[in-house]
Design an enzyme around this catalytic site. Structure first.
Site, PDB file in Angstrom:
ATOM      1  N   ASN A 146      42.680  39.572  46.663  1.00 20.71           N
ATOM      2  CA  ASN A 146      41.545  39.286  45.782  1.00 20.71           C
ATOM      3  C   ASN A 146      40.337  39.988  46.400  1.00 20.71           C
ATOM      4  OD1 ASN A 146      39.477  38.270  44.246  1.00 20.71           O
ATOM      5  ND2 ASN A 146      39.548  36.213  45.138  1.00 20.71           N
ATOM      6  N   TRP A 147      39.945  41.088  45.776  1.00 21.68           N
ATOM      7  CA  TRP A 147      38.835  41.864  46.357  1.00 21.68           C
ATOM      8  C   TRP A 147      37.489  41.186  46.136  1.00 21.68           C
ATOM      9  CZ3 TRP A 147      39.767  47.753  44.909  1.00 21.68           C
ATOM     10  CH2 TRP A 147      40.934  48.199  45.527  1.00 21.68           C
ATOM     11  N   LYS A 148      37.454  40.164  45.297  1.00 24.66           N
ATOM     12  CA  LYS A 148      36.181  39.517  44.934  1.00 24.66           C
ATOM     13  C   LYS A 148      35.177  40.583  44.495  1.00 24.66           C
ATOM     14  CE  LYS A 148      37.109  35.949  48.331  1.00 24.66           C
ATOM     15  NZ  LYS A 148      36.709  34.623  48.746  1.00 24.66           N
TER      16      LYS A 148
ATOM     17  N   HIS B 233      39.787  30.532  40.026  1.00 22.77           N
ATOM     18  CA  HIS B 233      39.500  30.629  41.458  1.00 22.77           C
ATOM     19  C   HIS B 233      38.403  29.620  41.799  1.00 22.77           C
ATOM     20  CE1 HIS B 233      38.016  32.227  45.265  1.00 22.77           C
ATOM     21  NE2 HIS B 233      39.202  32.799  45.397  1.00 22.77           N
TER      22      HIS B 233
ATOM     23  N   GLU C 229      35.803  29.791  43.421  1.00 28.74           N
ATOM     24  CA  GLU C 229      34.427  30.289  43.278  1.00 28.74           C
ATOM     25  C   GLU C 229      33.995  30.224  41.811  1.00 28.74           C
ATOM     26  OE1 GLU C 229      35.070  33.956  45.385  1.00 28.74           O
ATOM     27  OE2 GLU C 229      35.325  32.794  47.221  1.00 28.74           O
TER      28      GLU C 229
ATOM     29  N   GLU D 133      44.690  26.926  47.228  1.00 28.26           N
ATOM     30  CA  GLU D 133      43.639  27.445  48.100  1.00 28.26           C
ATOM     31  C   GLU D 133      42.673  26.314  48.444  1.00 28.26           C
ATOM     32  OE1 GLU D 133      43.146  31.966  47.616  1.00 28.26           O
ATOM     33  OE2 GLU D 133      41.939  31.018  46.074  1.00 28.26           O
TER      34      GLU D 133
ATOM     35  N   GLY E 173      37.439  31.976  53.039  1.00 33.51           N
ATOM     36  CA  GLY E 173      36.352  32.763  53.611  1.00 33.51           C
ATOM     37  C   GLY E 173      35.699  32.117  54.820  1.00 33.51           C
TER      38      GLY E 173
ATOM     39  N   SER F  14      41.818  32.194  54.237  1.00 38.60           N
ATOM     40  CA  SER F  14      41.744  32.831  55.560  1.00 38.60           C
ATOM     41  C   SER F  14      43.108  33.261  56.101  1.00 38.60           C
ATOM     42  CB  SER F  14      41.017  31.917  56.563  1.00 38.60           C
ATOM     43  OG  SER F  14      39.687  31.682  56.133  1.00 38.60           O
TER      44      SER F  14
ATOM     45  N   GLY G 155      41.895  37.037  50.490  1.00 39.93           N
ATOM     46  CA  GLY G 155      40.566  37.545  50.174  1.00 39.93           C
ATOM     47  C   GLY G 155      40.118  38.593  51.181  1.00 39.93           C
ATOM     48  N   GLY G 156      39.355  38.170  52.164  1.00 45.94           N
ATOM     49  CA  GLY G 156      38.738  39.109  53.110  1.00 45.94           C
ATOM     50  C   GLY G 156      39.713  40.099  53.730  1.00 45.94           C
TER      51      GLY G 156
HETATM   52  C1  PEP Z   1      40.378  34.073  48.177  1.00 41.30           C
HETATM   53  O1  PEP Z   1      39.378  34.692  47.869  1.00 41.30           O
HETATM   54  O2  PEP Z   1      41.149  33.695  47.301  1.00 41.30           O
HETATM   55  C2  PEP Z   1      40.633  33.824  49.602  1.00 41.30           C
HETATM   56  C3  PEP Z   1      41.691  33.129  49.938  1.00 41.30           C
HETATM   57  O3  PEP Z   1      39.732  34.348  50.485  1.00 41.30           O
HETATM   58  P1  PEP Z   1      39.918  34.467  52.093  1.00 41.30           P
HETATM   59  O4  PEP Z   1      41.294  35.013  52.342  1.00 41.30           O
HETATM   60  O5  PEP Z   1      38.831  35.400  52.520  1.00 41.30           O
HETATM   61  O6  PEP Z   1      39.755  33.098  52.651  1.00 41.30           O
END
Ligand code: PEP
Length: 249
Positions: free
Chosen positions: A12-14, A98, A100, A169, A175, A211, A232-233
């Site tokens: 997920n590049w956000k 998601h 967010e 999640e 994050g 994470s 994500g990251g």
């Molecule tokens: C996400 O954005 O779905 C996510 C899990 O982010 P991260 O891996 O950065 O925690």
């Protein structure tokens, strides 16, 4: 994990990237894709970069997806993007709900289920995200929150459930660098699996997100009900993302 379910690692590049940065990332993914065997890999990119992702990834083992979808088919919905528009760009996957979007845009669990329906109607696979906040967990309410988030999705029935993916999640792990332990994650995945099984969809894949890194991926993937990851990251660095995908045993 259960070997009968194909493993899936999704990035997920956000709201990250640019044409130039994406070129580097996509080239890196393509260069290393061959070392990820037996695991589906995909990236969910911002809407403006769907054409770039399609051009780079078409014909490769790496799929592409979007991060949101409108519940509407067409019309006066400024800023929204329909399922048919995503299908026009060869999208296979779309994130729905998601955390967010739930937290920052007030998406309700019912709307999230409607987004899943819109995606399925256009032949896209929804990745429905669920997860509790730290306050929910500390109050002993993690399972009841997840049950509430899942309820309208489970009500879609076994056929729909077989064509979607659930991503667990925990909000406190997204994050933050703070990952759920494999045991914590497995406990919730087993809870979700039981709910899916009661609705005739015990083989629906359940991803873990929060994470995930190459360093912690293998221990998470060793859990019986974790079928892959939503990343994500760590999905913004080709080598790290591929290392996560390669860690799926
Ligand atoms: C996400 O954005 O779905 C996510 C899990 O982010 P991260 O891996 O950065 O925690």
């Amino acid at each position: 994990m259960d070997q009968s379910r194909t493993r899936l690692v999704m990035g997920n590049w956000k709201m990250h990237g640019s044409l130039a940065e994406n070129t580097v990332l996509l080239d890196g993914l393509l260069a290393g894709a061959a070392r990820v065997q037996g695991t589906q890999v995909a990236v969910c990119v911002p809407f403006p970069y769907l054409a770039q992702a399609r051009q780079a990834l078409v014909g490769s083992p790496i799929g592409w997806g979007a991060q949101d979808i409108s519940t509407h088919e067409r019309g006066a919905y400024t800023g929204e993007v329909s399922a048919a528009m995503l299908a026009d760009f060869g999208v296979s996957w779309v994130l729905c709900g998601h955390s967010e979007r739930r937290a920052l845009h007030g998406e309700t669990s019912r709307q999230v289920a409607e987004k899943a329906v819109a995606a399925l109607g256009a032949g896209l696979a929804p990745v429905v995200c669920v997860g509790e906040t730290l306050a929910d967990r500390d109050a002993g309410q993690a399972e009841s929150i997840i049950a509430e988030q899942l309820a309208p999705v489970l009500a879609l029935g076994a056929d729909a459930l077989a064509r979607l993916v659930i991503a667990y999640e925990p909000v406190w792990a997204i994050g933050t660098g703070r990952t759920a332990t494999p045991d914590q994650a497995q406990a919730v995945h087993a809870f979700i699996r039981a709910a899916l099984t009661r609705h005739g969809a015990g083989q629906t894949r359940v991803l873990y997100g929060g994470s995930v890194k190459a360093a912690n991926a293998a221990s998470l993937f060793a859990q019986p009900d974790i079928d892959g990851a939503l990343v994500g990251g760590a999905a913004l660095v080709a080598e790290e993302f591929l290392n996560i995908a390669a860690a799926v045993a």
